[in-house]
Write a protein that holds these residues in place. Structure first.
Motif, PDB file in Angstrom:
ATOM      1  N   GLU A  30     101.996  39.204  62.103  1.00  0.00           N
ATOM      2  CA  GLU A  30     101.639  38.870  60.730  1.00  0.00           C
ATOM      3  C   GLU A  30     101.315  37.388  60.589  1.00  0.00           C
ATOM      4  OE1 GLU A  30     100.978  39.273  56.579  1.00  0.00           O
ATOM      5  OE2 GLU A  30     100.889  40.620  58.306  1.00  0.00           O
ATOM      6  N   LEU A  31     102.086  36.540  61.262  1.00  0.00           N
ATOM      7  CA  LEU A  31     101.815  35.105  61.212  1.00  0.00           C
ATOM      8  C   LEU A  31     100.437  34.809  61.778  1.00  0.00           C
ATOM      9  CD1 LEU A  31     102.668  32.161  60.749  1.00  0.00           C
ATOM     10  CD2 LEU A  31     103.661  32.191  63.044  1.00  0.00           C
ATOM     11  N   GLN A  32     100.110  35.359  62.941  1.00  0.00           N
ATOM     12  CA  GLN A  32      98.806  35.111  63.551  1.00  0.00           C
ATOM     13  C   GLN A  32      97.675  35.578  62.631  1.00  0.00           C
ATOM     14  OE1 GLN A  32      97.953  33.660  66.489  1.00  0.00           O
ATOM     15  NE2 GLN A  32     100.061  33.090  66.967  1.00  0.00           N
ATOM     16  N   ARG A  33      97.881  36.692  61.960  1.00  0.00           N
ATOM     17  CA  ARG A  33      96.839  37.226  61.087  1.00  0.00           C
ATOM     18  C   ARG A  33      96.582  36.295  59.897  1.00  0.00           C
ATOM     19  NH1 ARG A  33      96.137  39.712  56.476  1.00  0.00           N
ATOM     20  NH2 ARG A  33      98.358  39.626  55.958  1.00  0.00           N
ATOM     21  N   THR A  34      97.638  35.801  59.307  1.00  0.00           N
ATOM     22  CA  THR A  34      97.475  35.016  58.084  1.00  0.00           C
ATOM     23  C   THR A  34      96.940  33.610  58.343  1.00  0.00           C
ATOM     24  OG1 THR A  34      99.797  34.282  58.154  1.00  0.00           O
ATOM     25  CG2 THR A  34      99.303  36.270  56.891  1.00  0.00           C
ATOM     26  N   LEU A  35      97.012  33.121  59.567  1.00  0.00           N
ATOM     27  CA  LEU A  35      96.497  31.778  59.840  1.00  0.00           C
ATOM     28  C   LEU A  35      95.023  31.666  59.487  1.00  0.00           C
ATOM     29  CD1 LEU A  35      98.170  30.929  63.280  1.00  0.00           C
ATOM     30  CD2 LEU A  35      98.946  30.337  60.981  1.00  0.00           C
ATOM     31  N   TYR A  36      94.236  32.684  59.791  1.00  0.00           N
ATOM     32  CA  TYR A  36      92.788  32.621  59.620  1.00  0.00           C
ATOM     33  C   TYR A  36      92.297  33.334  58.366  1.00  0.00           C
ATOM     34  CZ  TYR A  36      93.315  31.263  64.481  1.00  0.00           C
ATOM     35  OH  TYR A  36      93.708  30.629  65.624  1.00  0.00           O
ATOM     36  N   ASN A  93      95.537  30.783  50.802  1.00  0.00           N
ATOM     37  CA  ASN A  93      95.595  29.359  50.477  1.00  0.00           C
ATOM     38  C   ASN A  93      94.422  28.639  51.154  1.00  0.00           C
ATOM     39  OD1 ASN A  93      96.552  26.452  51.398  1.00  0.00           O
ATOM     40  ND2 ASN A  93      97.638  26.957  49.516  1.00  0.00           N
ATOM     41  N   PRO A  94      93.534  27.990  50.396  1.00  0.00           N
ATOM     42  CA  PRO A  94      92.340  27.390  50.992  1.00  0.00           C
ATOM     43  C   PRO A  94      92.637  26.351  52.070  1.00  0.00           C
ATOM     44  CG  PRO A  94      92.134  27.476  48.604  1.00  0.00           C
ATOM     45  CD  PRO A  94      93.553  27.840  48.927  1.00  0.00           C
ATOM     46  N   THR A  95      93.656  25.516  51.851  1.00  0.00           N
ATOM     47  CA  THR A  95      93.960  24.478  52.836  1.00  0.00           C
ATOM     48  C   THR A  95      94.487  25.092  54.124  1.00  0.00           C
ATOM     49  OG1 THR A  95      94.404  22.768  51.188  1.00  0.00           O
ATOM     50  CG2 THR A  95      95.422  22.489  53.348  1.00  0.00           C
ATOM     51  N   ARG A  96      95.407  26.039  54.023  1.00  0.00           N
ATOM     52  CA  ARG A  96      95.953  26.669  55.217  1.00  0.00           C
ATOM     53  C   ARG A  96      94.846  27.341  56.030  1.00  0.00           C
ATOM     54  NH1 ARG A  96     100.376  31.575  56.002  1.00  0.00           N
ATOM     55  NH2 ARG A  96     101.425  30.652  57.783  1.00  0.00           N
ATOM     56  N   ARG A  97      93.967  28.068  55.339  1.00  0.00           N
ATOM     57  CA  ARG A  97      92.875  28.757  56.022  1.00  0.00           C
ATOM     58  C   ARG A  97      91.926  27.755  56.677  1.00  0.00           C
ATOM     59  NH1 ARG A  97      91.345  31.315  51.896  1.00  0.00           N
ATOM     60  NH2 ARG A  97      89.493  30.106  51.327  1.00  0.00           N
ATOM     61  N   TRP A  98      91.604  26.669  55.977  1.00  0.00           N
ATOM     62  CA  TRP A  98      90.686  25.653  56.507  1.00  0.00           C
ATOM     63  C   TRP A  98      91.245  24.977  57.740  1.00  0.00           C
ATOM     64  CZ3 TRP A  98      91.702  20.154  55.527  1.00  0.00           C
ATOM     65  CH2 TRP A  98      90.720  19.313  56.031  1.00  0.00           C
ATOM     66  N   VAL A 148      99.381  19.043  46.888  1.00  0.00           N
ATOM     67  CA  VAL A 148      97.941  19.227  46.661  1.00  0.00           C
ATOM     68  C   VAL A 148      97.483  20.512  47.340  1.00  0.00           C
ATOM     69  CG1 VAL A 148      95.635  18.299  47.155  1.00  0.00           C
ATOM     70  CG2 VAL A 148      97.475  16.775  46.379  1.00  0.00           C
ATOM     71  N   ALA A 149      97.916  20.698  48.593  1.00  0.00           N
ATOM     72  CA  ALA A 149      97.521  21.895  49.336  1.00  0.00           C
ATOM     73  C   ALA A 149      98.066  23.162  48.696  1.00  0.00           C
ATOM     74  CB  ALA A 149      98.009  21.789  50.781  1.00  0.00           C
ATOM     75  N   GLU A 150      99.261  23.086  48.151  1.00  0.00           N
ATOM     76  CA  GLU A 150      99.909  24.278  47.602  1.00  0.00           C
ATOM     77  C   GLU A 150      99.407  24.649  46.207  1.00  0.00           C
ATOM     78  OE1 GLU A 150     102.111  23.114  50.993  1.00  0.00           O
ATOM     79  OE2 GLU A 150     101.614  21.886  49.242  1.00  0.00           O
ATOM     80  N   PHE A 151      99.042  23.646  45.406  1.00  0.00           N
ATOM     81  CA  PHE A 151      98.816  23.931  43.985  1.00  0.00           C
ATOM     82  C   PHE A 151      97.437  23.548  43.453  1.00  0.00           C
ATOM     83  CE2 PHE A 151     103.456  23.229  44.428  1.00  0.00           C
ATOM     84  CZ  PHE A 151     103.881  24.510  44.077  1.00  0.00           C
ATOM     85  N   ARG A 204     103.429  33.242  49.551  1.00  0.00           N
ATOM     86  CA  ARG A 204     103.418  34.705  49.555  1.00  0.00           C
ATOM     87  C   ARG A 204     102.769  35.253  50.825  1.00  0.00           C
ATOM     88  NH1 ARG A 204     105.011  36.535  44.610  1.00  0.00           N
ATOM     89  NH2 ARG A 204     104.911  35.018  42.893  1.00  0.00           N
ATOM     90  N   GLU A 205     103.040  34.562  51.936  1.00  0.00           N
ATOM     91  CA  GLU A 205     102.515  34.948  53.253  1.00  0.00           C
ATOM     92  C   GLU A 205     103.586  34.688  54.296  1.00  0.00           C
ATOM     93  OE1 GLU A 205      97.818  33.772  52.435  1.00  0.00           O
ATOM     94  OE2 GLU A 205      99.056  32.533  53.761  1.00  0.00           O
ATOM     95  N   SER A 206     103.309  35.144  55.510  1.00  0.00           N
ATOM     96  CA  SER A 206     104.250  34.921  56.597  1.00  0.00           C
ATOM     97  C   SER A 206     104.350  33.424  56.902  1.00  0.00           C
ATOM     98  CB  SER A 206     103.784  35.667  57.849  1.00  0.00           C
ATOM     99  OG  SER A 206     104.672  35.444  58.912  1.00  0.00           O
ATOM    100  N   ILE A 207     105.550  32.883  56.803  1.00  0.00           N
ATOM    101  CA  ILE A 207     105.821  31.478  57.103  1.00  0.00           C
ATOM    102  C   ILE A 207     107.070  31.433  57.975  1.00  0.00           C
ATOM    103  CG2 ILE A 207     106.390  29.201  56.176  1.00  0.00           C
ATOM    104  CD1 ILE A 207     103.688  29.987  55.265  1.00  0.00           C
TER     105      ILE A 207
END
Length: 272
Positions: A9-15, A19-24, A214-217, A173-176
């Motif tokens: 699940e963690l590997q899937r949510t990375l990409y 969250n726009p910053t996490r994905r970027w 900033v990244a979160e909100f 609301r994702e795997s962390i």
């Protein structure tokens, strides 16, 4: 104890993170690595190795560029994740192996990919020496690893504390989960080790600025600010604030050891 399902699940949510910053941050790294592998794949399709393939995001690329591709890890869970790819790509082999004491034959590979791995190894120098041992003279290492003083790594020291990590999961609301980074190296230290081990560094790059809150909100507006600041920081004295450092390094043709004939295609593990 982290389960295999949580790792998946963690590997899937990375990409694919919402969250726009996490994905970027993760997609930018993936795209740079992909471009570097394409640039440095030899014209004669030969042999490549990925050390620590994770979810296997780069294995299809390698399998399309090289005749023989190997992926090694000490974590059997990641090899299980990649097992379906070995069925899809007949030139791909998955092996349990420790890069700090590899059982693979020396001077076998034209290109080795090692992305987001050395920070999980207590003796990173031994890992880099193991990679150098496996590369043919003139072979190429494509490497990435986080920078120790980036805001993301510094914030992570707080975010993964008991009690706080639950709040972080609620926000995303994702795997962390804890990154498990035990050996973060500055660019100066890492480059010094590469040179001492007999590499010539032919490319350097830095990317990824994370701003807490900033990244979160701030959503897409926050991402645009981070992307603009990244461009201002890259190449300057504050470049160490960017999250990821990348290198393309070539194994020196002459390292003082006696020359050996090229290793023919075949089994890569040394006989008992």
């Amino acid at each position: 104890m982290v389960s295999d399902a949580e790792l998946v699940e963690l590997q899937r949510t990375l990409y694919t993170s919402a969250n726009p910053t996490r994905r970027w941050l993760h997609c930018t790294r993936r795209d740079w690595i992909t471009d570097a592998v394409r640039r440095w794949a030899p014209s004669m399709r030969t042999r490549a190795l990925e050390v620590g393939p994770g979810s296997g995001v780069y294995l299809p690329l390698l399998s399309g560029l090289f005749d023989h591709v190997f992926a090694t890890d000490i974590e059997l869970a990641y090899l299980r994740f990649a097992a379906p790819l070995a069925s899809e790509f007949p030139n791909l082999q998955l092996l349990a192996d420790d890069i700090t004491a590899s059982k693979l034959q020396p001077r076998c590979f034209d290109l080795i990919l090692c992305t987001e791995v050395v920070e999980h190894i207590a003796d990173a120098r031994a890992a880099l020496a193991g990679i150098r041992r496996l590369l043919k003279p003139g072979g190429v290492l494509v490497l990435s690893t986080p920078q120790p003083y980036s805001p993301l790594e510094l914030a992570g020291k707080v975010a993964f504390l008991p009690g706080i990590i639950e709040l972080v999961r609620l926000i995303y609301r994702e795997s962390i989960m804890d990154t498990g980074h035990i050996n973060l190296m500055s660019a100066r230290n890492l480059e010094k080790q590469l040179i001492e081990l007999g590499f010539d560094i032919v490319e350097r790059y830095k990317s990824g600025l994370y701003l807490p809150l900033v990244a979160e909100f701030a959503g897409q507006y926050g991402l645009k600010l981070e992307q603009w600041l990244e461009e201002q920081l890259r190449g300057g004295p504050a470049e160490g604030l960017l999250w990821t450092q990348y290198y393309v390094a070539r194994a020196q043709e002459h390292d003082g050891r006696p020359k050996r004939p090229p290793v023919a295609a075949g089994p890569l593990t040394n006989p008992p």
